[in-house]
Design a protein around this motif. Structure first.
Motif, PDB file in Angstrom:
ATOM      1  N   ASP A 109      -1.972   8.811   1.560  1.00  0.00           N
ATOM      2  CA  ASP A 109      -0.775   8.090   1.980  1.00  0.00           C
ATOM      3  C   ASP A 109      -1.242   6.892   2.823  1.00  0.00           C
ATOM      4  N   CYS A 110      -1.202   5.707   2.240  1.00  0.00           N
ATOM      5  CA  CYS A 110      -1.736   4.503   2.890  1.00  0.00           C
ATOM      6  C   CYS A 110      -0.642   3.484   3.194  1.00  0.00           C
ATOM      7  N   ARG A 111       0.614   3.931   3.254  1.00  0.00           N
ATOM      8  CA  ARG A 111       1.711   2.959   3.389  1.00  0.00           C
ATOM      9  C   ARG A 111       1.632   2.160   4.684  1.00  0.00           C
ATOM     10  N   GLU A 116       0.162  -3.033   7.391  1.00  0.00           N
ATOM     11  CA  GLU A 116      -0.602  -3.701   8.453  1.00  0.00           C
ATOM     12  C   GLU A 116      -1.556  -4.750   7.884  1.00  0.00           C
ATOM     13  N   LEU A 117      -2.328  -4.368   6.861  1.00  0.00           N
ATOM     14  CA  LEU A 117      -3.300  -5.289   6.273  1.00  0.00           C
ATOM     15  C   LEU A 117      -2.603  -6.468   5.593  1.00  0.00           C
ATOM     16  N   ALA A 118      -1.495  -6.186   4.896  1.00  0.00           N
ATOM     17  CA  ALA A 118      -0.759  -7.253   4.220  1.00  0.00           C
ATOM     18  C   ALA A 118      -0.221  -8.271   5.226  1.00  0.00           C
ATOM     19  N   GLU A 119       0.281  -7.776   6.361  1.00  0.00           N
ATOM     20  CA  GLU A 119       0.789  -8.686   7.391  1.00  0.00           C
ATOM     21  C   GLU A 119      -0.331  -9.546   7.959  1.00  0.00           C
ATOM     22  N   ARG A 120      -1.482  -8.939   8.225  1.00  0.00           N
ATOM     23  CA  ARG A 120      -2.595  -9.690   8.827  1.00  0.00           C
ATOM     24  C   ARG A 120      -3.149 -10.747   7.871  1.00  0.00           C
ATOM     25  N   LEU A 121      -3.128 -10.430   6.576  1.00  0.00           N
ATOM     26  CA  LEU A 121      -3.675 -11.369   5.597  1.00  0.00           C
ATOM     27  C   LEU A 121      -2.597 -12.255   4.959  1.00  0.00           C
ATOM     28  N   ASN A 122      -1.383 -12.134   5.475  1.00  0.00           N
ATOM     29  CA  ASN A 122      -0.271 -12.949   4.972  1.00  0.00           C
ATOM     30  C   ASN A 122      -0.080 -12.766   3.458  1.00  0.00           C
ATOM     31  N   ILE A 142      -8.898  -7.380  -1.540  1.00  0.00           N
ATOM     32  CA  ILE A 142      -9.415  -7.023  -0.216  1.00  0.00           C
ATOM     33  C   ILE A 142      -8.641  -5.837   0.360  1.00  0.00           C
ATOM     34  N   VAL A 143      -7.307  -5.919   0.295  1.00  0.00           N
ATOM     35  CA  VAL A 143      -6.479  -4.816   0.821  1.00  0.00           C
ATOM     36  C   VAL A 143      -6.759  -3.534   0.039  1.00  0.00           C
ATOM     37  N   SER A 144      -6.907  -3.670  -1.273  1.00  0.00           N
ATOM     38  CA  SER A 144      -7.182  -2.507  -2.117  1.00  0.00           C
ATOM     39  C   SER A 144      -8.491  -1.825  -1.710  1.00  0.00           C
TER      40      SER A 144
END
Length: 293
Positions: A109-111, A116-122, A142-144
């Motif tokens: 479960d990585c939701r 968090e990562l999506a927000e930081r990397l826009n 990268i997020v993956s």
């Protein structure tokens, strides 16, 4: 002593007439940020694909966590986050669905981490993959790779296509991962990138390992590219001193690469009446042409 996480022993991958890799041997220690550098076409991606079990070696061996990369690729993959140089995705999926697919593969479960990562990397999680630019596709990769909080990150040219601000955020994330014990192996053809991040580097040229150095050694041996214009013509042999390579001279305009004691070249420059001077980092291609011949 930290046990090696990655070990290559005379690793060879032959493509017949096309260049592959030949007799590559080195190891990566636990908790290290290790750079794998060389010009485009040097064999970096071939090495990484062999590490990931996507290519079978022609000779030699490679292991990760003590497991053979060719035979135990599925077991190894459970603890590795991998970013290939080029990503192939299901174009009709939304970014969130694509990343959820990755999380499902790891059974996690990585939701929260995804958000968090999506927000930081826009990175917009609601966009479809087919709508994304090259840079945003790279962010998905990268997020993956980071999503399952792996023990080892293997990243092939991770910053190509990223804008400078996102690159800085990416570097911060990698340092954070490393501080929590993650071993990081990344390839690059950008020298400043590995100087910023790495503890050690392996240097590849034409499929062969030509150097294995700490960052301190790389900086000491590093070239600077110097271009200058003087107020009057420069004597022909003025820069014929140890450490100068690729010297090009036309009257008052001179360009060359220099490796050695900085004060040696500064003393020379002080003897000239300069109109203009430009000092920069040469490309890896330029360094390999002159430093490793």
């Amino acid at each position: 002593m930290n046990e090696p996480v990655i070990v290559l022993n005379k690793l060879t991958k032959s493509y017949g007439k096309h260049r592959g890799i030949e007799n590559i041997s080195f190891s990566v220690k636990q908790g290290e940020i290790f750079g794998f550098i060389g010009p485009n076409g040097a064999g970096k991606s071939t090495t990484i694909r062999t590490l990931m079990g996507l290519l079978k070696p022609t000779g030699g061996s490679a292991s990760i966590f003590g497991l053979d990369c060719a035979q135990d690729a599925t077991e190894i993959a459970k603890d590795v986050g991998y970013l290939p140089s080029e990503n192939c995705y299901y174009n009709e999926l939304k970014v969130r669905e694509m990343l959820q697919y990755t999380a499902d593969l790891y059974g996690m479960d990585c939701r929260g981490r995804m958000t968090e990562l999506a927000e930081r990397l826009n990175l917009d999680l609601t966009r479809r993959i087919r709508e994304l630019s090259l840079g945003n596709r790279k962010k998905v990769g990268i997020v993956s790779a980071l999503l399952p909080s792996p023990k080892l990150l293997i990243m092939d040219e991770p910053t190509s296509g990223l804008d400078p601000l996102i690159q800085q955020t990416f570097y911060e994330i990698l340092r954070e991962e490393n501080r929590r014990g993650v071993t990081i192996f990344l390839s690059s053809h950008v020298l400043s990138e590995v100087q910023r991040l790495c503890d050690r580097v392996a240097i590849l040229r034409e499929g062969r390992l030509v150097g294995l150095q700490s960052m301190e050694e790389l900086r000491e041996n590093g070239y600077k590219k110097i271009s200058l214009t003087a107020r009057k013509p420069v004597e022909k042999n003025f820069f014929s001193i140890p450490g100068v390579a690729n010297l090009e001279q036309a009257d008052a305009s001179v360009s060359f690469m220099f490796s050695g004691n900085t004060m040696t070249i500064m003393d020379r420059l002080h003897q000239l009446e300069l109109e203009d001077i430009f000092i920069e980092e040469p490309s890896l291609e330029e360094i390999f042409l002159h430093y490793y011949e």
